[in-house]
Design a protein around this motif. Structure first.
Motif, PDB file in Angstrom:
ATOM      1  N   UNK A 135      13.185  -1.499   0.963  1.00 25.32           N
ATOM      2  CA  UNK A 135      13.527  -1.361  -0.600  1.00 25.32           C
ATOM      3  C   UNK A 135      12.318  -2.588  -1.020  1.00 25.32           C
ATOM      4  N   UNK A 136      12.214  -2.442  -2.288  1.00 26.25           N
ATOM      5  CA  UNK A 136      11.185  -3.020  -2.840  1.00 26.25           C
ATOM      6  C   UNK A 136      11.824  -3.879  -4.041  1.00 26.25           C
ATOM      7  N   UNK A 137      12.327  -5.007  -3.959  1.00 29.84           N
ATOM      8  CA  UNK A 137      13.244  -5.653  -4.652  1.00 29.84           C
ATOM      9  C   UNK A 137      14.349  -4.609  -5.397  1.00 29.84           C
ATOM     10  N   UNK A 138      14.652  -3.983  -4.468  1.00 28.93           N
ATOM     11  CA  UNK A 138      16.005  -3.040  -4.870  1.00 28.93           C
ATOM     12  C   UNK A 138      15.594  -1.821  -5.186  1.00 28.93           C
ATOM     13  N   UNK A 139      14.328  -1.397  -5.213  1.00 29.44           N
ATOM     14  CA  UNK A 139      13.782  -0.119  -5.585  1.00 29.44           C
ATOM     15  C   UNK A 139      13.521   0.769  -4.245  1.00 29.44           C
ATOM     16  N   UNK A 140      13.623   2.137  -4.498  1.00 32.64           N
ATOM     17  CA  UNK A 140      13.452   2.813  -3.362  1.00 32.64           C
ATOM     18  C   UNK A 140      12.039   3.168  -2.954  1.00 32.64           C
ATOM     19  N   UNK A 141      11.893   3.407  -1.816  1.00 29.20           N
ATOM     20  CA  UNK A 141      10.135   3.741  -1.471  1.00 29.20           C
ATOM     21  C   UNK A 141       9.744   4.910  -1.811  1.00 29.20           C
ATOM     22  N   UNK A 142      10.406   6.090  -2.242  1.00 29.63           N
ATOM     23  CA  UNK A 142      10.049   7.293  -2.788  1.00 29.63           C
ATOM     24  C   UNK A 142       9.789   7.200  -4.294  1.00 29.63           C
ATOM     25  N   UNK A 143       9.625   5.916  -4.720  1.00 31.99           N
ATOM     26  CA  UNK A 143       9.188   5.995  -6.414  1.00 31.99           C
ATOM     27  C   UNK A 143       7.965   6.357  -6.288  1.00 31.99           C
ATOM     28  N   UNK A 144       7.288   6.796  -7.479  1.00 30.03           N
ATOM     29  CA  UNK A 144       6.101   7.563  -7.545  1.00 30.03           C
ATOM     30  C   UNK A 144       5.107   6.216  -7.527  1.00 30.03           C
ATOM     31  N   UNK A 145       5.282   5.109  -7.969  1.00 34.81           N
ATOM     32  CA  UNK A 145       4.247   4.063  -7.873  1.00 34.81           C
ATOM     33  C   UNK A 145       4.007   3.520  -6.765  1.00 34.81           C
ATOM     34  N   UNK A 146       4.896   3.857  -5.742  1.00 38.53           N
ATOM     35  CA  UNK A 146       4.603   3.357  -4.433  1.00 38.53           C
ATOM     36  C   UNK A 146       3.733   4.295  -3.506  1.00 38.53           C
ATOM     37  N   UNK A 147       3.576   5.594  -3.925  1.00 36.32           N
ATOM     38  CA  UNK A 147       3.006   6.730  -3.101  1.00 36.32           C
ATOM     39  C   UNK A 147       1.531   6.245  -2.998  1.00 36.32           C
ATOM     40  N   UNK A 148       0.715   5.676  -3.627  1.00 31.10           N
ATOM     41  CA  UNK A 148      -0.589   5.329  -3.174  1.00 31.10           C
ATOM     42  C   UNK A 148      -0.713   4.377  -2.052  1.00 31.10           C
ATOM     43  N   UNK A 149       0.375   3.624  -2.006  1.00 27.18           N
ATOM     44  CA  UNK A 149       0.134   2.823  -0.779  1.00 27.18           C
ATOM     45  C   UNK A 149       0.479   3.363   0.499  1.00 27.18           C
ATOM     46  N   UNK A 150       1.249   4.566   0.558  1.00 35.71           N
ATOM     47  CA  UNK A 150       1.443   5.296   1.788  1.00 35.71           C
ATOM     48  C   UNK A 150       0.079   6.133   1.913  1.00 35.71           C
ATOM     49  N   UNK A 151      -0.290   6.533   0.592  1.00 35.31           N
ATOM     50  CA  UNK A 151      -1.604   7.569   0.684  1.00 35.31           C
ATOM     51  C   UNK A 151      -2.691   6.873   1.328  1.00 35.31           C
ATOM     52  N   UNK A 152      -2.715   5.531   0.968  1.00 34.50           N
ATOM     53  CA  UNK A 152      -3.989   4.683   1.546  1.00 34.50           C
ATOM     54  C   UNK A 152      -3.786   4.594   3.146  1.00 34.50           C
ATOM     55  N   UNK A 153      -2.544   4.475   3.656  1.00 36.14           N
ATOM     56  CA  UNK A 153      -2.328   4.043   5.118  1.00 36.14           C
ATOM     57  C   UNK A 153      -2.454   5.582   5.791  1.00 36.14           C
ATOM     58  N   UNK A 154      -2.152   6.711   5.480  1.00 41.16           N
ATOM     59  CA  UNK A 154      -2.429   7.824   5.827  1.00 41.16           C
ATOM     60  C   UNK A 154      -3.950   8.048   5.846  1.00 41.16           C
ATOM     61  N   UNK A 155      -4.585   8.009   4.733  1.00 37.19           N
ATOM     62  CA  UNK A 155      -6.049   8.210   4.587  1.00 37.19           C
ATOM     63  C   UNK A 155      -6.758   7.149   5.685  1.00 37.19           C
ATOM     64  N   UNK A 156      -6.391   6.232   6.315  1.00 35.80           N
ATOM     65  CA  UNK A 156      -7.033   5.402   7.218  1.00 35.80           C
ATOM     66  C   UNK A 156      -6.714   5.698   8.437  1.00 35.80           C
ATOM     67  N   UNK A 157      -5.275   6.405   8.730  1.00 34.34           N
ATOM     68  CA  UNK A 157      -4.687   6.929  10.101  1.00 34.34           C
ATOM     69  C   UNK A 157      -4.133   5.629  10.359  1.00 34.34           C
ATOM     70  N   UNK A 158      -3.763   4.747   9.560  1.00 35.38           N
ATOM     71  CA  UNK A 158      -2.626   3.578   9.919  1.00 35.38           C
ATOM     72  C   UNK A 158      -1.378   3.807   9.856  1.00 35.38           C
ATOM     73  N   UNK A 159      -0.501   3.287  10.851  1.00 38.60           N
ATOM     74  CA  UNK A 159       0.965   3.327  10.627  1.00 38.60           C
ATOM     75  C   UNK A 159       1.601   2.562   9.465  1.00 38.60           C
TER      76      UNK A 159
END
Length: 340
Positions: A135-159
């Protein structure tokens, strides 16, 4: 036999020194971690690793707790992330025979800055993954504001290495002001990881990023043991809920819930539990499990969990090809490590 320890923790010196100047959570972590020299003292870390030289033992390192976003303002977290990633990249470059790779730290309390730091770590610093907490200071990971971070990892093929985070302020009973007896850690952390995995599934992150690679710490936490609930139990999502309509959630997923959980990877850090390891291996299979110890948080402050995890895996009868996958080959492919 080679072993790549896929999930263990270390603080680079410049970051450690900076944390010791902080108040609040920084002061608390400094006080606790001083009793575990192998997490910040490179010479002690090398001494611990030397105990396993006969195994051709190397590590993929990431920061220890707490998450950087808990240590201060977004500006402070950005500073700390840069110190962490510069330091870990330097360790990997100078000691490739010790540190096979690292998972970058991100200032998750500033999602835009986290994306920039992930890009810098991947493009300029050779990061093999990112570590994100449950969690991010109590917030769930599927909040839209965090999506670009996961998107960046996927774009680079990084876990994304998923680490639990929870403190005693999360109570076990509504009548109490805090969690007691470290229940928040013993049972709370596996719950945290499992809940975060579920939010990535039901929040649609896995569908939107089908190539996203997730490593769930501690052998998938609660998920393997609760296969029946995750499987046929969640196949009935909405049947137990009367205050909202969940009928469209399953229809909106591209796969059965259980299939998403099985598509994730997990590591073998179960603190030396053979029963948990057998359960996790049965659930994920040899292709999805990576050797890991969670060094240096054992009672011996470094070697204990490494030794016991190796002992447990060696005690389990399996084809030699599966043993090689778990011990190092899966890590090589998952993190993009150089084969040796």
């Amino acid at each position: 036999m080679r072993y790549v320890d896929a999930f263990c923790h270390f603080f680079p010196k410049r970051l450690w020194d900076r944390i010791l100047t902080l108040e609040g959570a920084g002061a608390g972590i400094g006080s606790r971690m001083r009793g575990i020299p192998a997490i910040y003292d490179l010479d002690e870390r090398m001494r611990v690793m030397d105990l396993f030289s006969q195994h051709d033992y190397t590590q993929v390192i990431s920061l220890g707790m707490p998450p950087l976003e808990q240590l201060g303002t977004p500006e402070v977290s950005v500073e700390l992330a840069k110190l962490a990633n510069d330091g870990m990249a330097d360790l990997v470059q100078k000691h490739p025979d010790r540190f096979a790779g690292y998972a970058a730290a991100l200032p998750m309390n500033d999602p835009d800055a986290a994306v920039r730091e992930a890009e810098r770590a991947f493009r300029n610093l050779g990061a093999n993954a990112v570590q994100i907490h449950s969690n991010i200071n109590g917030a769930p990971l599927d909040e839209e504001r965090f999506f670009p971070i996961f998107e960046t990892a996927a774009k680079h093929g990084k876990p994304v290495c998923l680490h639990p985070s929870r403190g005693n302020e999360v109570t076990d009973y509504v009548t109490e002001a805090k969690s007691r007896y470290e229940i928040w850690w013993t049972f709370g952390w596996p719950y945290e990881t499992s809940a975060a995995m579920a939010r990535l599934v039901f929040g649609g992150v896995m569908d939107r990023l089908p190539d996203l690679k997730i490593l769930a710490h501690h052998l998938g936490a609660m998920v393997p043991y609760f296969e029946g609930r995750v499987g046929p139990g969640w196949d009935q999502l909405g049947k137990r809920t009367t205050d909202e309509d969940l009928s469209g959630v399953l229809a909106g997923l591209k796969k059965r819930p259980l299939d998403y959980f099985k598509s994730m990877h997990a590591d073998s850090a179960t603190f030396g539990s053979r029963a948990a390891t057998v359960c996790g291996l049965d659930f994920y299979g040899a292709d999805k499990v990576l050797f890991a110890s969670d060094c240096p948080f054992d009672p011996e402050r470094g070697p204990g969990y490494i030794r016991e995890t190796i002992k447990v895996l060696e005690s389990i009868d399996m084809p030699e090809e599966d043993r090689l996958k778990i011990n190092y080959r899966n890590a090589e492919g998952f993190f993009g490590l150089k084969p040796r």
